[in-house]
Design a protein around this motif. Structure first.
Motif, PDB file in Angstrom:
ATOM      1  N   UNK A   1       0.831  -1.201   0.000  1.00  0.00           N
ATOM      2  CA  UNK A   1       0.000   0.000   0.000  1.00  0.00           C
ATOM      3  C   UNK A   1       0.867   1.253   0.000  1.00  0.00           C
ATOM      4  N   UNK A   2       1.892   1.261   0.854  1.00  0.00           N
ATOM      5  CA  UNK A   2       2.780   2.418   0.928  1.00  0.00           C
ATOM      6  C   UNK A   2       3.548   2.620  -0.369  1.00  0.00           C
ATOM      7  N   UNK A   3       4.086   1.536  -0.939  1.00  0.00           N
ATOM      8  CA  UNK A   3       4.907   1.639  -2.144  1.00  0.00           C
ATOM      9  C   UNK A   3       4.114   2.196  -3.319  1.00  0.00           C
ATOM     10  N   UNK A   4       2.905   1.686  -3.527  1.00  0.00           N
ATOM     11  CA  UNK A   4       2.102   2.142  -4.657  1.00  0.00           C
ATOM     12  C   UNK A   4       1.727   3.611  -4.531  1.00  0.00           C
ATOM     13  N   UNK A   5       1.420   4.044  -3.303  1.00  0.00           N
ATOM     14  CA  UNK A   5       1.054   5.453  -3.095  1.00  0.00           C
ATOM     15  C   UNK A   5       2.280   6.345  -3.226  1.00  0.00           C
ATOM     16  N   UNK A   6       3.425   5.895  -2.685  1.00  0.00           N
ATOM     17  CA  UNK A   6       4.671   6.674  -2.797  1.00  0.00           C
ATOM     18  C   UNK A   6       5.093   6.820  -4.257  1.00  0.00           C
TER      19      UNK A   6
END
Length: 417
Positions: free
Chosen positions: A287-292
């Motif tokens: 979730x964090x990687x895709x948003x970042x």
């Protein structure tokens, strides 16, 4: 024949140790329920006083309430998933621990009742918890105007009612038939539970996803994540498995189920706990990687808030003690077979599940940093004690193990490989 990683013969049999293993809570249920009720009433009463004294229209109280409520609800849903899954795959190893999971899932009517403060505040027109319930805020933002058909108090409450009707019906179905089998020994009841388990999974996936959007993601209605429901599911399973392990160990210390729930069962519960710790970490990172990587303002704002002020330390604690440390600690076979070690990891992860929910909810109330946690802690104690009261009342009515499940003997005979 191999079943779920265990060595098991096709017609495994084992002497069931009825004569040396207590399996009814009996008179122990009364003092547990009584003291739980006293603690719950005292802590919740103190929380209400502190909330009123804040003079913030109940904002801190409602956010703190949602933290502990959502953590307990996800644990209860974890119990429902576990029970349905064991029937779906006709698992034998888990029979001796399945009744404890059924009791946890049977606490769903209590969780339905505890939605009343949230629903009542919305229907009264309060925006203390959800800002989308303020017409002026909605009119000032075109995105919220477009979401108004979905994010409105009446439809929100209707959806919650539908979700809880489904969850309560499924939890009661599995629990009542399992208990009925204790008396009748009818193997057809196992077949009926297995037949319902597959559609239960579809209902579960849809309702849990939308409930996580409604109760938690809509706290920040301009932010969205398509895997948020999976994140909540993963965290709930970590919390549920931790509670299941601690409940079994507590009963063992009281002299119950010490022979029926063996080291082999604890080992397997430890493997499941380890697996969901890893799964939670994987989903959280995804979730964090895709948003970042996308770097869109409407998506990154959620993480920017949680990297502001003292919230960054909560993020570090969560990463360290809800993933890295327990992942390494539960990696070895010894850690999962040593009951003291396993209980310690389960206790840590149960606390971290509450902190994970706190990390999701409280920045909506205090985006600049962690607020005074006094109300949040008293609410956690009060709702936790009330939850224990519900468990004790249910557990007092039945055996703590499915006594005439046709797979019980096989459950006692397997060995981990």
């Amino acid at each position: 024949m191999e079943v779920s990683g265990f060595a098991m013969t096709p017609h495994a049999t084992h002497e069931i140790p009825w004569d040396r293993d207590r399996r009814h809570l009996g008179e122990l249920a009364r003092p547990i329920a009584r003291w739980s009720a006293i603690v719950a009433a005292s802590a919740l009463g103190l929380s209400l006083i502190l909330g009123l004294a804040n003079g913030d229209k109940g904002r801190h109280f409602l956010h703190g309430y949602l933290v502990s409520y959502a953590a307990l609800l996800s644990i209860t849903l974890g119990g429902l998933f576990f029970v349905a899954l064991q029937h779906l795959v006709s698992a034998s190893w888990s029979v001796t621990v399945r009744r404890l999971a059924e009791i946890i899932a049977a606490n769903m009517p209590l969780m339905a009742l505890l939605t009343l403060p949230i629903a009542a505040s919305l229907l009264a027109g309060s925006d203390s918890l959800y800002i989308w319930n303020n017409p002026e805020v909605v009119r000032a933002n075109e995105l919220l105007v477009n979401k108004r058909a979905y994010l409105n108090a009446p439809f929100f409450c209707i959806r919650l009612a539908v979700f809880f009707l489904a969850w309560c019906a499924l939890g009661r179905f599995f629990y009542t038939r399992s208990v009925k089998q204790d008396d009748s020994g009818d193997p057809g009841l196992s077949d009926s539970m297995r037949g319902v388990s597959a559609p239960s999974m579809l209902i579960y996936a849809a309702t849990v996803t939308f409930a996580s959007f409604d109760l938690l993601m809509s706290l920040t209605p301009l932010w969205y994540s398509t895997i948020f429901g999976v994140y909540i599911f993963a965290g709930g399973m970590v919390g549920f498995l931790s509670l299941l392990i601690l409940s079994a160990l507590a009963l063992r210390r009281l002299g119950l189920l010490s022979s029926l729930i063996t080291v082999e069962h604890y080992h397997d519960l430890g493997k499941l706990l380890f697996g969901f710790v890893f799964f939670w970490g994987y989903i959280a990172f995804s979730q964090f990687l895709l948003i970042w990587y996308a770097n869109l303002p409407e998506e990154t704002s959620w993480y920017v808030t949680r990297q502001t002020g003292s919230w960054v330390y909560v993020s570090i604690v969560l990463l360290t003690f809800n993933f890295i440390v327990p992942f390494l600690g539960l990696l070895s076979r010894h850690a999962k077979r040593n009951l003291t070690s396993l209980g310690g990891w389960a206790a840590l992860l149960l606390v971290m599940h509450w902190i994970d929910t706190y990390y999701i909810v409280m920045p909506s109330f205090s985006p600049t940093g962690v607020p005074s946690p006094l109300i949040d802690l008293t609410l956690a104690i009060g709702l936790g004690a009330l939850y224990l009261f519900g468990l004790a009342r249910t557990a007092a009515k039945t055996s703590l193990v499915p006594e005439r499940d046709p797979r019980l003997a096989r459950s006692l005979s397997f060995q981990n490989v």
